[in-house]
Design a protein around this motif. Structure first.
Motif, short mmCIF file in Angstrom:
data_model
loop_
_atom_site.label_atom_id
_atom_site.label_comp_id
_atom_site.label_asym_id
_atom_site.label_seq_id
_atom_site.Cartn_x
_atom_site.Cartn_y
_atom_site.Cartn_z
N GLU A 55 0.85 -1.19 0.00
CA GLU A 55 0.00 0.00 0.00
C GLU A 55 0.88 1.24 0.00
N VAL A 56 0.74 2.05 -1.05
CA VAL A 56 1.55 3.26 -1.18
C VAL A 56 0.61 4.44 -1.45
N PHE A 80 5.43 9.17 -7.60
CA PHE A 80 4.96 9.33 -6.23
C PHE A 80 6.07 10.01 -5.41
N ALA A 83 5.67 9.66 -1.51
CA ALA A 83 5.07 8.35 -1.20
C ALA A 83 5.20 8.00 0.27
N HIS A 85 4.52 4.61 2.56
CA HIS A 85 4.22 3.18 2.55
C HIS A 85 3.43 2.82 3.81
N THR A 93 8.07 1.41 -5.09
CA THR A 93 7.24 2.59 -5.30
C THR A 93 6.67 2.56 -6.71
N PRO A 94 5.38 2.88 -6.87
CA PRO A 94 4.77 2.83 -8.20
C PRO A 94 4.93 4.13 -8.98
N PHE A 196 -2.58 1.53 -4.57
CA PHE A 196 -1.82 2.74 -4.87
C PHE A 196 -2.83 3.89 -4.93
N THR A 198 -3.38 8.26 -4.86
CA THR A 198 -2.84 9.60 -4.86
C THR A 198 -3.94 10.62 -5.05
#
Length: 217
Positions: A55-56, A80, A83, A85, A93-94, A196, A198
Motif C-alpha cells: 500500500e503506497v 509518487f 510516497a 508506505h 514505489t509505483p 496505490f 494519490t
C-alpha cells in the motif's frame, strides 16, 4: 518319543527364529521411518510466507503529472514523490503513466499504466533479482483503477489487467476516459495485492492530448 522331541525342538527353534526375525524387522522398520520421514518432509513443497499487501499513498496536493516523452511514445507520468508506505516493502514505489502505446499514429492507442519505479544504476544483482520477483508477485493480479472527483466522490471505474512484463495496464481508452484520468483529483489502483492511491493530480496533462499521436475514438 524321539520323533516327538525332535518335532518339539524344531518347532521351538522355529518360534525362536520367528521372534528374532520379527525383532529384526521392527528394528529395520524403525530405521526406515527414521530415514524416510525427514526425506519426505524435505521433499514436500515449501509454501512461501504470505506477503504483506503493498500500500503506497501520496497525499501531497502539490505533485502533478509530468510530461514524459518516453512514456509510450509521449504522454504524462505521475511519480509518487511524497510516497508513504502503509504496508509492504518500503523500497517498492509505483509510477502512473498516461499516454500512447506506440509512436505510430495509426497503431497507437491510449492507455493508463502502473509500473514499479526502476532501481538506480547502482543496484546490485541480488537487488535486481529481488525486484523482479516482487514485481512478478505484486503486479501479478488484475484489479481496478478508481477515479474520484474533487469532493472525493467516485465517478469512474476502469478495469486494469496484469501483463506478462510486470505492469498493470488498462485496455484501450477513449478520449473521454483519458479526460477522466487527467481531471480526476484522486486515482486509486486496487488489486488483491496492491493499493496505490494519490490525491496529487491536476489537469496539467490536458494540453498534451491534442499533441499526442494516440488514435482514440
Amino acid at each position: 518319543m524321539s520323533i516327538g522331541i525332535r518335532s518339539f525342538s524344531l518347532k521351538g527353534q522355529g518360534q525362536k527364529m520367528s521372534e528374532a526375525e520379527r525383532a529384526a524387522r521392527r528394528v529395520a522398520q524403525a530405521l526406515v521411518v527414521t530415514i524416510a520421514v525427514p526425506w519426505i518432509l524435505a521433499s514436500l513443497p515449501v509454501e512461501a510466507a504470505p506477503r504483506e499487501k503493498l500500500e503506497v499513498i501520496d497525499s501531497s496536493t502539490r505533485s502533478e503529472w509530468i510530461m514524459d516523452e518516453r512514456a509510450w511514445g509521449g504522454g504524462v507520468r505521475f511519480y509518487f514523490p511524497n510516497a508513504k508506505h502503509k504496508s509492504g516493502p518500503t523500497d517498492l514505489t509505483p509510477n502512473f503513466a498516461l499516454g500512447c502505446d506506440s509512436i505510430d499514429p495509426g497503431k497507437s492507442v491510449w492507455r493508463f499504466l502502473v509500473e514499479l519505479a526502476p532501481l538506480g544504476s547502482d543496484a546490485s544483482g541480488e537487488e535486481e533479482t529481488a525486484n523482479m520477483k516482487n514485481k512478478a508477485y505484486y503486479f501479478g493480479a488484475p484489479g481496478t483503477a478508481i477515479l474520484f472527483d474533487e469532493i472525493d466522490k467516485e465517478f469512474k471505474r476502469v478495469p486494469i489487467r496484469a501483463t506478462a512484463w510486470g505492469t498493470l495496464e488498462t485496455g484501450r481508452l477513449t478520449r473521454e476516459q483519458v479526460k477522466s484520468f487527467t481531471e480526476a483529483s484522486q486515482i486509486r489502483v486496487e488489486t488483491p495485492r496492491v493499493v496505490f492511491d494519490t490525491r496529487a493530480l491536476g489537469a496539467s496533462g490536458l494540453h498534451l492530448m491534442p499533441k499526442l499521436p494516440c488514435a482514440a475514438p
